[in-house]
Scaffold this motif. Structure first.
Motif, PDB file in Angstrom:
ATOM      1  N   LEU A  54       1.593   4.673  -0.380  1.00  0.00           N
ATOM      2  CA  LEU A  54       3.173   4.853  -0.357  1.00  0.00           C
ATOM      3  C   LEU A  54       3.471   5.255  -1.882  1.00  0.00           C
ATOM      4  O   LEU A  54       3.000   4.676  -2.671  1.00  0.00           O
ATOM      5  CB  LEU A  54       3.726   3.577   0.100  1.00  0.00           C
ATOM      6  N   ARG A  55       4.691   5.754  -2.028  1.00  0.00           N
ATOM      7  CA  ARG A  55       5.252   6.105  -3.279  1.00  0.00           C
ATOM      8  C   ARG A  55       6.488   5.242  -3.439  1.00  0.00           C
ATOM      9  O   ARG A  55       7.476   5.579  -2.555  1.00  0.00           O
ATOM     10  CB  ARG A  55       5.412   7.867  -3.440  1.00  0.00           C
ATOM     11  N   CYS A  95      -0.351  -5.624  -3.243  1.00  0.00           N
ATOM     12  CA  CYS A  95      -0.770  -4.151  -3.094  1.00  0.00           C
ATOM     13  C   CYS A  95      -1.690  -3.758  -4.310  1.00  0.00           C
ATOM     14  O   CYS A  95      -1.723  -4.672  -5.355  1.00  0.00           O
ATOM     15  CB  CYS A  95       0.460  -3.089  -3.253  1.00  0.00           C
ATOM     16  N   ILE A  96      -2.169  -2.628  -4.425  1.00  0.00           N
ATOM     17  CA  ILE A  96      -2.917  -1.954  -5.689  1.00  0.00           C
ATOM     18  C   ILE A  96      -2.065  -0.715  -5.965  1.00  0.00           C
ATOM     19  O   ILE A  96      -1.859   0.016  -5.191  1.00  0.00           O
ATOM     20  CB  ILE A  96      -4.445  -1.564  -5.248  1.00  0.00           C
ATOM     21  N   ILE A  97      -1.652  -0.586  -7.308  1.00  0.00           N
ATOM     22  CA  ILE A  97      -1.162   0.608  -7.937  1.00  0.00           C
ATOM     23  C   ILE A  97      -2.202   1.232  -8.287  1.00  0.00           C
ATOM     24  O   ILE A  97      -3.117   0.986  -9.046  1.00  0.00           O
ATOM     25  CB  ILE A  97      -0.231   0.167  -9.093  1.00  0.00           C
ATOM     26  N   VAL A  98      -2.674   2.682  -7.576  1.00  0.00           N
ATOM     27  CA  VAL A  98      -3.627   3.595  -8.048  1.00  0.00           C
ATOM     28  C   VAL A  98      -2.922   4.642  -9.138  1.00  0.00           C
ATOM     29  O   VAL A  98      -2.005   5.504  -8.708  1.00  0.00           O
ATOM     30  CB  VAL A  98      -4.077   4.337  -6.767  1.00  0.00           C
ATOM     31  N   LEU A  99      -3.492   4.503 -10.156  1.00  0.00           N
ATOM     32  CA  LEU A  99      -3.183   5.547 -11.191  1.00  0.00           C
ATOM     33  C   LEU A  99      -4.409   6.517 -11.401  1.00  0.00           C
ATOM     34  O   LEU A  99      -5.358   6.211 -11.833  1.00  0.00           O
ATOM     35  CB  LEU A  99      -2.929   5.018 -12.612  1.00  0.00           C
ATOM     36  N   GLU A 100      -4.204   7.602 -10.894  1.00  0.00           N
ATOM     37  CA  GLU A 100      -5.236   8.677 -10.926  1.00  0.00           C
ATOM     38  C   GLU A 100      -6.059   9.092 -12.074  1.00  0.00           C
ATOM     39  O   GLU A 100      -5.140   8.922 -13.259  1.00  0.00           O
ATOM     40  CB  GLU A 100      -4.697  10.021 -10.101  1.00  0.00           C
ATOM     41  N   GLU A 131       1.888   5.637  -6.882  1.00  0.00           N
ATOM     42  CA  GLU A 131       1.280   5.501  -5.457  1.00  0.00           C
ATOM     43  C   GLU A 131       0.776   3.983  -5.193  1.00  0.00           C
ATOM     44  O   GLU A 131       0.222   3.323  -6.417  1.00  0.00           O
ATOM     45  CB  GLU A 131       0.340   6.453  -5.378  1.00  0.00           C
ATOM     46  N   VAL A 132       0.929   3.410  -4.268  1.00  0.00           N
ATOM     47  CA  VAL A 132       0.477   1.977  -3.915  1.00  0.00           C
ATOM     48  C   VAL A 132      -0.388   2.052  -2.673  1.00  0.00           C
ATOM     49  O   VAL A 132       0.012   2.789  -1.844  1.00  0.00           O
ATOM     50  CB  VAL A 132       1.500   0.999  -3.986  1.00  0.00           C
TER      51      VAL A 132
END
Length: 428
Positions: free
Chosen positions: A351-352, A402-407, A420-421
């Motif tokens: 999710l954003r 949640c996990i925050i995903v930083l690409e 994005e989480v």
């Protein structure tokens, strides 16, 4: 297991560098190397929850078996609705669910009908009881503008038709699927056998719960998080305890694990500075790759397979820090085990949401930050960090939802930027 080698797979990967591997490349190598198990068993449908279907489930009946009413009301002939504004029908009977009306319904007639009851011959429309203008024991009056021909009728086979695949091979059985299986009259279903996963922690400093802590010793938490994550994934778990810093003990543990499991997960012993025998022992027992993955937390990792007396198991050597173990599991090992189990799976949905803070980040690695998603008074969803993000701070995972995903190529996150989480619900 596949006869192709890890070296053959990585040789086809452009820009492969074991000391600077991206998350995406690691995931791809593992996906290409792993072959799903093929053993299956027949179980009662109540025992099939969260199991993986080993074959398509084909419907042997039409569902529903007959045209039936979707509402409590009155069944009538749709043709009677044409060219009139109001209609008065003669009531010729009634029918409840589980029964059928044996008479004929002619033009200008109707039947009182309950939800689920078989549509009487000649009827193709149901008007809900609350929409009729008047009704007594003999007649029903209605406005034709309130109903159209064909309304509120469930057609035979509209859910499933005989010979149609109701559920596909590889599907993980969920509660709705149990109901669908029951609606087909099936008492049993063929599923993949449960995946057997052995795991242990390495290190002289580790103590199991209940043991006394000597100076410099710590309690082993990784086996407990791995137990929880594997159990949630539907695996049969084999907890092999703590293995000390001893080459012979490690070799014995790996051999025992390979002899009894489809996959082996270790924590600790794969990072730079650890005793060299750990990597040497893993490599001596099978085919292994040792990576430094561009991710935080969770940089060091080993992957391959180890064998014992003709039996082989996939091996995932994870770092020792508690958060790194969990992050590595969720974003690398989880999908690998799903593939091994024969399950159809997709990447975890993201999710954003708006970030409540700036987050420092340099391009060149994927970062997984622990966060708390919440809904603001205006209805907008936002995320904030749990606090310190060190890979040894297990409380950051306990506090997070949640996990925050930083690409990999992403840079700094500014206040109020979209990020994005991956939510923990459905994942952990």
């Amino acid at each position: 297991m596949k006869s192709n080698s890890l070296s053959g797979i990585v040789s086809c990967l452009s820009a492969y560098d074991p000391d600077a591997l991206t998350v995406a490349h690691a995931q791809q190598i593992i996906h290409d190397y792993i072959e799903p198990i093929t053993s299956s068993e027949r179980v009662a449908i109540r025992s099939a929850l969260d199991r993986v279907l080993a074959q398509d489930v084909i419907s042997t009946i039409d569902v529903p078996a007959h045209d039936n009413s979707a509402m409590d009301g009155y069944a009538l002939r749709g043709a009677d609705l044409a060219d009139v504004a109001t209609l008065q029908l003669r009531l010729v009977g009634s029918v409840h669910a589980g029964h059928r009306f044996d008479g004929q319904v002619g033009s200008g007639e109707c039947v009182r009908i309950m939800t689920g009851a078989v549509m009487p011959d000649g009827c193709d429309t149901v008007i809900p009881q609350e929409l009729v203008d008047a009704a007594d024991a003999l007649t029903v009056s209605l406005s034709t503008s309130r109903v159209r021909s064909g309304d509120n009728r469930r057609r035979r086979g509209e859910d499933l038709q005989r010979g149609q695949a109701a559920l596909s091979k590889g599907k993980v059985v969920r509660p709705a699927d149990l109901g669908l299986l029951a609606s087909l009259g099936l008492a049993e279903v063929v599923v993949q056998r449960r995946l057997r996963v052995a795991f242990f922690s390495t290190g002289d400093e580790l103590r199991s719960v209940g043991e006394a802590l000597a100076p410099g010793a710590v309690y082993d938490s990784n086996r407990y998080t791995l137990y929880g994550m594997l159990t949630r994934l539907g695996c049969e778990v084999i907890d092999m305890g703590v293995v000390g810093d001893d080459p012979a003990a490690l070799e014995t543990a790996l051999r025992d694990a390979a002899a009894n499991a489809d996959a082996v997960i270790t924590s600790g012993g794969v990072s730079v500075g650890e005793a060299d025998y750990t990597k040497q022992t893993m490599a001596a027992l099978g085919e292994m790759l040792f990576w430094k993955i561009g991710m935080r937390p969770g940089r060091p990792m080993a992957f391959g397979r180890v064998g014992m007396e003709g039996r082989q198991a996939y091996l995932f050597g994870l770092p020792g820090n508690p958060v790194a173990v969990m992050v590595s599991f969720y974003f690398i090992v989880r999908d690998a085990l799903l593939r091994l189990s024969g399950a159809n799976y997709a990447p975890l949905p993201r999710l954003r949401v708006r970030s409540q803070s700036a987050i420092r980040k340099k391009p060149g690695r994927t970062e997984y930050q622990r966060g708390i998603v919440s809904r603001q008074e205006d209805g907008e969803w936002t995320v904030r960090l749990t606090g310190a993000q060190g890979s040894g701070i297990l409380r950051s995972m306990s506090d997070a939802n949640c996990i925050i995903v930083l690409e990999h190529d992403q840079g700094e996150v500014r206040l109020n930027d979209q990020v994005e989480v991956v939510l923990f619900d459905g994942m952990v």
